[in-house]
Design a protein around this motif. Structure first.
Motif, PDB file in Angstrom:
ATOM      1  N   GLY A 168      -7.907  -3.459  50.031  1.00  0.00           N
ATOM      2  CA  GLY A 168      -7.521  -4.551  49.143  1.00  0.00           C
ATOM      3  C   GLY A 168      -8.487  -5.716  49.139  1.00  0.00           C
ATOM      4  O   GLY A 168      -8.321  -6.661  48.388  1.00  0.00           O
ATOM      5  N   GLU A 169      -9.507  -5.652  49.966  1.00  0.00           N
ATOM      6  CA  GLU A 169     -10.507  -6.709  50.008  1.00  0.00           C
ATOM      7  C   GLU A 169     -11.400  -6.607  48.773  1.00  0.00           C
ATOM      8  O   GLU A 169     -11.792  -5.522  48.363  1.00  0.00           O
ATOM      9  CB  GLU A 169     -11.368  -6.585  51.264  1.00  0.00           C
ATOM     10  N   ILE A 170     -11.728  -7.753  48.194  1.00  0.00           N
ATOM     11  CA  ILE A 170     -12.605  -7.801  47.031  1.00  0.00           C
ATOM     12  C   ILE A 170     -14.044  -8.002  47.504  1.00  0.00           C
ATOM     13  O   ILE A 170     -14.315  -8.846  48.345  1.00  0.00           O
ATOM     14  CB  ILE A 170     -12.209  -8.968  46.096  1.00  0.00           C
ATOM     15  N   SER A 171     -14.954  -7.197  46.961  1.00  0.00           N
ATOM     16  CA  SER A 171     -16.378  -7.386  47.254  1.00  0.00           C
ATOM     17  C   SER A 171     -17.147  -7.351  45.936  1.00  0.00           C
ATOM     18  O   SER A 171     -16.636  -6.881  44.922  1.00  0.00           O
ATOM     19  CB  SER A 171     -16.891  -6.306  48.210  1.00  0.00           C
ATOM     20  N   TYR A 172     -18.349  -7.876  45.977  1.00  0.00           N
ATOM     21  CA  TYR A 172     -19.194  -7.938  44.786  1.00  0.00           C
ATOM     22  C   TYR A 172     -20.484  -7.181  45.045  1.00  0.00           C
ATOM     23  O   TYR A 172     -21.070  -7.303  46.111  1.00  0.00           O
ATOM     24  CB  TYR A 172     -19.510  -9.395  44.429  1.00  0.00           C
ATOM     25  N   LYS A 173     -20.898  -6.398  44.069  1.00  0.00           N
ATOM     26  CA  LYS A 173     -22.168  -5.672  44.136  1.00  0.00           C
ATOM     27  C   LYS A 173     -22.983  -6.086  42.918  1.00  0.00           C
ATOM     28  O   LYS A 173     -22.483  -6.094  41.797  1.00  0.00           O
ATOM     29  CB  LYS A 173     -21.950  -4.156  44.091  1.00  0.00           C
ATOM     30  N   SER A 174     -24.225  -6.457  43.158  1.00  0.00           N
ATOM     31  CA  SER A 174     -25.074  -6.838  42.034  1.00  0.00           C
ATOM     32  C   SER A 174     -26.383  -6.059  42.090  1.00  0.00           C
ATOM     33  O   SER A 174     -26.850  -5.691  43.162  1.00  0.00           O
ATOM     34  CB  SER A 174     -25.351  -8.342  42.052  1.00  0.00           C
ATOM     35  N   PHE A 175     -26.929  -5.800  40.911  1.00  0.00           N
ATOM     36  CA  PHE A 175     -28.201  -5.103  40.817  1.00  0.00           C
ATOM     37  C   PHE A 175     -28.808  -5.393  39.450  1.00  0.00           C
ATOM     38  O   PHE A 175     -28.140  -5.895  38.550  1.00  0.00           O
ATOM     39  CB  PHE A 175     -28.040  -3.588  41.037  1.00  0.00           C
ATOM     40  N   GLU A 176     -30.097  -5.092  39.340  1.00  0.00           N
ATOM     41  CA  GLU A 176     -30.820  -5.299  38.087  1.00  0.00           C
ATOM     42  C   GLU A 176     -31.384  -3.974  37.620  1.00  0.00           C
ATOM     43  O   GLU A 176     -31.669  -3.095  38.432  1.00  0.00           O
ATOM     44  CB  GLU A 176     -31.948  -6.311  38.282  1.00  0.00           C
ATOM     45  N   MET A 177     -31.526  -3.850  36.299  1.00  0.00           N
ATOM     46  CA  MET A 177     -32.117  -2.641  35.735  1.00  0.00           C
ATOM     47  C   MET A 177     -32.843  -2.974  34.444  1.00  0.00           C
ATOM     48  O   MET A 177     -32.612  -4.029  33.854  1.00  0.00           O
ATOM     49  CB  MET A 177     -31.047  -1.567  35.523  1.00  0.00           C
ATOM     50  N   THR A 178     -33.703  -2.061  34.054  1.00  0.00           N
ATOM     51  CA  THR A 178     -34.414  -2.249  32.791  1.00  0.00           C
ATOM     52  C   THR A 178     -33.437  -2.017  31.641  1.00  0.00           C
ATOM     53  O   THR A 178     -32.345  -1.477  31.834  1.00  0.00           O
ATOM     54  CB  THR A 178     -35.581  -1.248  32.664  1.00  0.00           C
ATOM     55  N   VAL A 179     -33.841  -2.391  30.446  1.00  0.00           N
ATOM     56  CA  VAL A 179     -32.991  -2.187  29.264  1.00  0.00           C
ATOM     57  C   VAL A 179     -32.718  -0.697  29.076  1.00  0.00           C
ATOM     58  O   VAL A 179     -31.579  -0.293  28.788  1.00  0.00           O
ATOM     59  CB  VAL A 179     -33.635  -2.814  28.011  1.00  0.00           C
ATOM     60  N   LEU A 180     -33.725   0.147  29.268  1.00  0.00           N
ATOM     61  CA  LEU A 180     -33.554   1.592  29.124  1.00  0.00           C
ATOM     62  C   LEU A 180     -32.544   2.127  30.150  1.00  0.00           C
ATOM     63  O   LEU A 180     -31.666   2.936  29.810  1.00  0.00           O
ATOM     64  CB  LEU A 180     -34.898   2.301  29.266  1.00  0.00           C
ATOM     65  N   GLN A 181     -32.658   1.673  31.403  1.00  0.00           N
ATOM     66  CA  GLN A 181     -31.707   2.090  32.435  1.00  0.00           C
ATOM     67  C   GLN A 181     -30.288   1.634  32.086  1.00  0.00           C
ATOM     68  O   GLN A 181     -29.326   2.377  32.260  1.00  0.00           O
ATOM     69  CB  GLN A 181     -32.115   1.512  33.795  1.00  0.00           C
ATOM     70  N   PHE A 182     -30.165   0.414  31.568  1.00  0.00           N
ATOM     71  CA  PHE A 182     -28.861  -0.110  31.191  1.00  0.00           C
ATOM     72  C   PHE A 182     -28.260   0.694  30.039  1.00  0.00           C
ATOM     73  O   PHE A 182     -27.054   0.991  30.034  1.00  0.00           O
ATOM     74  CB  PHE A 182     -28.941  -1.594  30.820  1.00  0.00           C
ATOM     75  N   GLN A 183     -29.074   1.075  29.068  1.00  0.00           N
ATOM     76  CA  GLN A 183     -28.573   1.886  27.947  1.00  0.00           C
ATOM     77  C   GLN A 183     -28.051   3.234  28.456  1.00  0.00           C
ATOM     78  O   GLN A 183     -27.000   3.703  28.015  1.00  0.00           O
ATOM     79  CB  GLN A 183     -29.678   2.090  26.903  1.00  0.00           C
ATOM     80  N   ASN A 184     -28.750   3.822  29.400  1.00  0.00           N
ATOM     81  CA  ASN A 184     -28.306   5.083  29.994  1.00  0.00           C
ATOM     82  C   ASN A 184     -27.002   4.875  30.783  1.00  0.00           C
ATOM     83  O   ASN A 184     -26.071   5.679  30.692  1.00  0.00           O
ATOM     84  CB  ASN A 184     -29.402   5.659  30.898  1.00  0.00           C
ATOM     85  N   PHE A 185     -26.943   3.789  31.531  1.00  0.00           N
ATOM     86  CA  PHE A 185     -25.755   3.407  32.302  1.00  0.00           C
ATOM     87  C   PHE A 185     -24.556   3.253  31.363  1.00  0.00           C
ATOM     88  O   PHE A 185     -23.478   3.799  31.606  1.00  0.00           O
ATOM     89  CB  PHE A 185     -26.065   2.089  33.035  1.00  0.00           C
TER      90      PHE A 185
END
Length: 199
Positions: A168-185
C-alpha cells in the motif's frame, strides 16, 4: 509478535489508536481492509491525518503512518494465518496490553465481516506479487545544454509513474525517453488496453 521498524514502539502506537473515537478508528480500519481486498490502490496517510484532526486528535503524519502500518500488518498477518476474529484479538492482546476494549471490538467486528475477502485477495496477490499503477504523467522537454550529450536541441519525454506496491506504500518512478521510444511505449499501452477490453 508485531514486526515494525525498530524506531516504532508498538505500545505507543496502540495508545494513539486508543485516543481515536470509535467511529474514526472504524473508518480507518475499514479503509485499510478495502485496500487489503484490492478495492482501493492505497491508504492515504494525509487524508487520515486530516480526519483525525477534524475529530480533535492531533497526530503528525508519522504517527498516523505508524497506526496504518501496524493495522495493515496485523490484518495481513491474520489473513495469511487464516485467523478468526477471536484469534486476531488474542494476538493483538499478546503484542500489547495497551489495546482499549472499544478498539478491539471494532477490530473484531470488521475482521468478522471482511476476513474471507481479505484472505482471498491476499492469496491472489501473493501469486502475482506486483504493484499497481496509480497514475502516469508525462512532459515534453528539450535538451539545451549538457556536459555529456552531443546531440542537443532534441526533444525528449519525461515520464513520472505513481505506483502502489503490495503493502500500500506509494512510490514514484521517473525516466526519460526519446520521442520515438515514447511513441512505441504509447502504442504498447494501447495494445494492452485493447486486450484488456476483450477479457
Amino acid at each position: 509478535m508485531v514486526m515494525m521498524d525498530l524506531s516504532t514502539d508498538v505500545d505507543a502506537v496502540v495508545e494513539n489508536i486508543g485516543r481515536l473515537p470509535s467511529e474514526v478508528f472504524s473508518e480507518t480500519c475499514h479503509e485499510i481492509l478495502l485496500h487489503l481486498q484490492g478495492k482501493t490502490s492505497a491508504v492515504d496517510v494525509v487524508e487520515n491525518c486530516q480526519k483525525f484532526q477534524r475529530a480533535g486528535i492531533n497526530l503528525d503524519w508519522k504517527l498516523v503512518q505508524d497506526i496504518i502500518r501496524l493495522l495493515s500488518f496485523n490484518f495481513r498477518s491474520a489473513a495469511k494465518s487464516n485467523l478468526t476474529a477471536d484469534l486476531l484479538i488474542t494476538r493483538l492482546g499478546e503484542a500489547s496490553c495497551k489495546w482499549s476494549k472499544p478498539a478491539l471490538q471494532v477490530v473484531h467486528q470488521l475482521w468478522t465481516e471482511n476476513a474471507s475477502n481479505v484472505q482471498a485477495h491476499q492469496e491472489a496477490q501473493a501469486m502475482a506479487s506486483i504493484g499497481q499503477l496509480v497514475d502516469i504523467q508525462w512532459k515534453l522537454g528539450m535538451a539545451v545544454s549538457s556536459d555529456t550529450c552531443r546531440s542537443l536541441n532534441s526533444p525528449y519525454i519525461s515520464v513520472l509513474m505513481k505506483i502502489a506496491d503490495t503493502s500500500g506504500e506509494i512510490s514514484y518512478k521517473s525516466f526519460e525517453m526519446t520521442v520515438l521510444q515514447f511513441q512505441n511505449f504509447f502504442r504498447q499501452f494501447k495494445e494492452m488496453a485493447s486486450v484488456l477490453e476483450t477479457v
